[in-house]
Structure formats: structure tokens, C-alpha cells
Scaffold this motif. Structure first.
Motif, short mmCIF file in Angstrom:
data_model
loop_
_atom_site.label_atom_id
_atom_site.label_comp_id
_atom_site.label_asym_id
_atom_site.label_seq_id
_atom_site.Cartn_x
_atom_site.Cartn_y
_atom_site.Cartn_z
N VAL A 39 0.84 -1.20 0.00
CA VAL A 39 0.00 0.00 0.00
C VAL A 39 0.87 1.25 0.00
N ARG A 40 1.98 1.22 0.73
CA ARG A 40 2.90 2.37 0.69
C ARG A 40 3.43 2.58 -0.72
N PHE A 41 3.74 1.49 -1.40
CA PHE A 41 4.21 1.59 -2.78
C PHE A 41 3.15 2.21 -3.67
N TRP A 42 1.89 1.79 -3.50
CA TRP A 42 0.80 2.38 -4.29
C TRP A 42 0.70 3.88 -4.05
N MET A 43 0.90 4.30 -2.81
CA MET A 43 0.83 5.74 -2.50
C MET A 43 1.92 6.51 -3.23
N VAL A 44 3.10 5.92 -3.32
CA VAL A 44 4.18 6.55 -4.08
C VAL A 44 3.78 6.65 -5.56
N GLU A 45 3.23 5.57 -6.10
CA GLU A 45 2.77 5.59 -7.49
C GLU A 45 1.72 6.69 -7.71
N LEU A 46 0.76 6.77 -6.81
CA LEU A 46 -0.31 7.76 -6.94
C LEU A 46 0.23 9.19 -6.80
N SER A 47 1.24 9.35 -5.98
CA SER A 47 1.87 10.65 -5.83
C SER A 47 2.64 11.02 -7.10
N CYS A 48 3.40 10.08 -7.63
CA CYS A 48 4.15 10.33 -8.86
C CYS A 48 3.23 10.57 -10.05
N GLY A 49 2.05 9.95 -10.02
CA GLY A 49 1.08 10.12 -11.10
C GLY A 49 0.23 11.37 -10.96
N GLY A 50 0.45 12.14 -9.90
CA GLY A 50 -0.26 13.39 -9.73
C GLY A 50 -1.63 13.26 -9.08
N ILE A 51 -1.98 12.07 -8.59
CA ILE A 51 -3.28 11.86 -7.94
C ILE A 51 -3.22 12.33 -6.49
N PHE A 52 -2.13 12.03 -5.81
CA PHE A 52 -1.91 12.44 -4.42
C PHE A 52 -0.87 13.54 -4.36
N ASN A 53 -1.04 14.45 -3.42
CA ASN A 53 -0.01 15.45 -3.08
C ASN A 53 0.57 15.10 -1.72
N ILE A 54 1.87 15.24 -1.58
CA ILE A 54 2.50 15.11 -0.27
C ILE A 54 2.47 16.49 0.37
N VAL A 55 1.81 16.61 1.52
CA VAL A 55 1.70 17.91 2.17
C VAL A 55 2.62 18.04 3.37
N LYS A 56 3.14 16.92 3.84
CA LYS A 56 4.06 16.95 4.98
C LYS A 56 4.81 15.63 5.04
N ALA A 57 6.04 15.70 5.53
CA ALA A 57 6.84 14.50 5.73
C ALA A 57 7.59 14.65 7.05
N LEU A 71 7.51 9.28 7.10
CA LEU A 71 6.05 9.24 7.09
C LEU A 71 5.57 10.37 6.20
N TYR A 72 4.53 10.10 5.43
CA TYR A 72 4.00 11.12 4.53
C TYR A 72 2.54 11.42 4.87
N ARG A 73 2.22 12.68 4.82
CA ARG A 73 0.83 13.12 4.94
C ARG A 73 0.38 13.51 3.54
N TYR A 74 -0.70 12.90 3.10
CA TYR A 74 -1.19 13.09 1.74
C TYR A 74 -2.50 13.85 1.71
N ASP A 75 -2.72 14.48 0.58
CA ASP A 75 -4.02 15.06 0.23
C ASP A 75 -4.25 14.69 -1.24
N ILE A 76 -5.49 14.67 -1.64
CA ILE A 76 -5.78 14.35 -3.03
C ILE A 76 -5.65 15.63 -3.86
N SER A 77 -5.04 15.52 -5.01
CA SER A 77 -4.84 16.68 -5.88
C SER A 77 -6.12 17.01 -6.63
N ALA A 82 -10.67 15.13 -10.02
CA ALA A 82 -11.29 15.03 -11.35
C ALA A 82 -11.32 13.58 -11.82
N ARG A 83 -10.25 12.86 -11.53
CA ARG A 83 -10.16 11.46 -11.95
C ARG A 83 -11.21 10.62 -11.22
N ILE A 84 -11.40 10.88 -9.93
CA ILE A 84 -12.42 10.18 -9.14
C ILE A 84 -13.81 10.44 -9.74
N GLU A 85 -14.07 11.68 -10.08
CA GLU A 85 -15.37 12.03 -10.69
C GLU A 85 -15.60 11.23 -11.96
#
Length: 90
Positions: A39-57, A71-77, A82-85
Motif C-alpha cells: 500500500v505504501r508503494f501504491w501511494m508513491v505511485e499515486l503521488s508520482c502520477g499526480g493523484i496524491f499530493n504530499i503535504v508533509k513528511a 512518514l507522509y501526509r497526503y491530500d488528493i490533488s 477530477a479522476r475520481i469524478e
């Protein structure tokens, strides 16, 4: 599971990686290091793909993954929202 991970962040707002992992694995009845790191790997993928933003580490004190791990704190970009919609319309 990856799609549900995106939904969890979209529904709950900013979250730490370990919070999202705990929720996701509990929902799917999964546990153990394999799933936690996957799951951590997926979060990195989603961050690199522009879906997630890292807001704090910050460094883990050892209570979540391992002492010194980041540790990363994420928010959705906006792109992620738009992708979720798009996915929910299909």
C-alpha cells in the motif's frame, strides 16, 4: 484496493500514510508487512502520477513502520479529484 485507497483519501481529506493503510487493510481483512509495504508503494505511485499530493513528511519514531522511515501526509490533488469524478460516472 488501489481505487479504494483513492476514495478513502478523497472522503477523509488529508491523512497520514499509516492512517490510510490501517483503514484500507481493515476493510479488506489484510495484515502483515507485505500488504503494509504494498500500500505504501501504491501511494508513491499515486503521488508520482499526480493523484496524491504530499503535504508533509516527518521521520517515524518507530511506532508506525520503523525508526527513521519517512512518514507522509497526503491530500488528493485537483487532478485526483477530477479522476475520481470520471471513475464514478462510468
Amino acid at each position: 484496493m488501489k481505487t479504494r485507497l483513492i476514495q478513502l483519501l478523497n472522503e477523509g481529506g488529508e491523512s497520514w500514510d499509516y492512517e490510510l493503510i490501517d483503514k484500507l487493510l481493515a476493510e479488506y481483512g489484510k495484515s502483515g508487512d507485505y500488504w503494509k509495504w504494498m500500500v505504501r508503494f501504491w501511494m508513491v505511485e499515486l503521488s508520482c502520477g499526480g493523484i496524491f499530493n504530499i503535504v508533509k513528511a516527518e521521520a517515524d519514531d518507530g511506532s508506525h513502520f520503523a525508526k527513521g522511515k519517512v512518514l507522509y501526509r497526503y491530500d488528493i490533488s485537483d487532478f485526483g479529484k477530477a479522476r475520481i469524478e470520471e471513475l464514478l460516472e462510468a
